[in-house]
Design an enzyme around this catalytic site. Structure first.
Site, PDB file in Angstrom:
ATOM      1  N   CYS A  81       7.933   3.558   4.915  1.00 43.00           N
ATOM      2  CA  CYS A  81       8.019   2.489   3.915  1.00 43.00           C
ATOM      3  C   CYS A  81       8.990   1.397   4.373  1.00 43.00           C
ATOM      4  O   CYS A  81       8.664   0.619   5.245  1.00 43.00           O
ATOM      5  CB  CYS A  81       8.391   3.067   2.553  1.00 43.00           C
ATOM      6  SG  CYS A  81       8.015   1.959   1.172  1.00 43.00           S
ATOM      7  N   HIS A 180       5.447   7.705   1.835  1.00 44.87           N
ATOM      8  CA  HIS A 180       6.598   8.598   1.851  1.00 44.87           C
ATOM      9  C   HIS A 180       6.164  10.062   1.960  1.00 44.87           C
ATOM     10  O   HIS A 180       6.102  10.759   0.949  1.00 44.87           O
ATOM     11  CB  HIS A 180       7.405   8.438   0.553  1.00 44.87           C
ATOM     12  CG  HIS A 180       8.033   7.107   0.356  1.00 44.87           C
ATOM     13  ND1 HIS A 180       9.329   6.824   0.740  1.00 44.87           N
ATOM     14  CD2 HIS A 180       7.556   5.970  -0.199  1.00 44.87           C
ATOM     15  CE1 HIS A 180       9.627   5.574   0.422  1.00 44.87           C
ATOM     16  NE2 HIS A 180       8.568   5.039  -0.141  1.00 44.87           N
ATOM     17  N   GLU A 182       7.932  12.435   2.903  1.00 47.01           N
ATOM     18  CA  GLU A 182       9.088  13.271   2.549  1.00 47.01           C
ATOM     19  C   GLU A 182       9.142  13.610   1.074  1.00 47.01           C
ATOM     20  O   GLU A 182       9.921  14.490   0.655  1.00 47.01           O
ATOM     21  CB  GLU A 182      10.389  12.563   2.968  1.00 47.01           C
ATOM     22  CG  GLU A 182      10.804  11.379   2.131  1.00 47.01           C
ATOM     23  CD  GLU A 182      10.078  10.092   2.464  1.00 47.01           C
ATOM     24  OE1 GLU A 182      10.433   9.047   1.887  1.00 47.01           O
ATOM     25  OE2 GLU A 182       9.143  10.113   3.292  1.00 47.01           O
TER      26      GLU A 182
END
Length: 225
Positions: A81, A180, A182
């Site tokens: 991002c 994202h 994560e």
């Protein structure tokens, strides 16, 4: 061989989530705030966050030029991002004076999918990532509007108003996604990057053993985007 040491740029953004994901795929993960810490790692993650704030903090902390030198020196870097924006050579709607680390021959558009209220989740098929599409979380995310001839497009949006927009790229040892991973529990993107870092570290060891050049990690001198 010892697991690669992967740093997460800890100036601003979702640092903890990346540290946890990297640890889960077997990497040794550390926070990086200073040039000396950067020089010690085998690879680096630039997390999601706010790209202008991250860039300003990099300048004030004296990290921007070491980061640029590390990328030029071949350090593997993954940006998610805001991290994609930080790695881009060109930001099409940059705020006045905004700086980036650079290295990726791409032009990105900040907040391309809309503002915070337009955040969404979707499935993205990624080249080099086995199995089903990656569950992707887009939060004020950028997209790539132009990719240079040496840039490999790894993933695009499929369907909807943004159909065909580029959201994942790789150029050499640099990888970036608009989304994202994560935040989803899907560790495949981090596993792919950790593998890339491990390969670069092994190559550096071989070069040192044979009297080769400077290693990939040597330094010669970015949930919003």
């Amino acid at each position: 061989m010892t697991a690669p040491l992967v740093g997460v740029l800890a100036l601003q953004g979702d640092v903890r989530e990346h540290l946890a994901a990297l640890t889960a795929v077997g990497a040794r993960a550390v926070r990086v705030r200073r040039p000396g810490e950067l020089a010690a790692v085998d690879g680096l993650v630039v997390p999601g966050g706010e790209s202008t704030t991250m860039a300003n903090l990099a300048v004030r902390s004296g990290m921007l030029e070491p980061l640029r030198a590390a990328v030029r020196g071949g350090l593997p870097v993954y940006g998610s991002c805001a991290g994609m924006i930080m790695l881009a050579d060109t930001v099409l709607d940059a705020v006045e004076g905004q700086q980036t680390i650079g290295g990726l021959d791409v032009a990105v558009r900040r907040n391309a999918f809309g503002r915070q209220v337009d955040s969404f989740e979707g499935a993205v098929r990624l080249a080099g990532v086995p199995g089903p599409p990656v569950h992707a979380v887009f939060i004020r995310a950028p997209w790539v509007e132009r990719a240079g001839p040496e840039v490999q497009v790894l993933g695009r949006v499929e369907g909807g108003a943004a159909d065909g927009k580029i959201v994942a790229v790789r150029q050499g040892r640099l990888v970036a996604t608009s989304f994202h991973p994560e935040l989803t529990g899907d560790l495949r993107v981090h596993a792919l990057f950790a593998e890339l870092v491990g390969e670069a570290a092994a190559e550096r060891v071989r070069d040192q053993a044979t009297g080769g050049g400077v290693g990939a990690g040597a330094v010669s001198e970015g949930s919003q985007s």
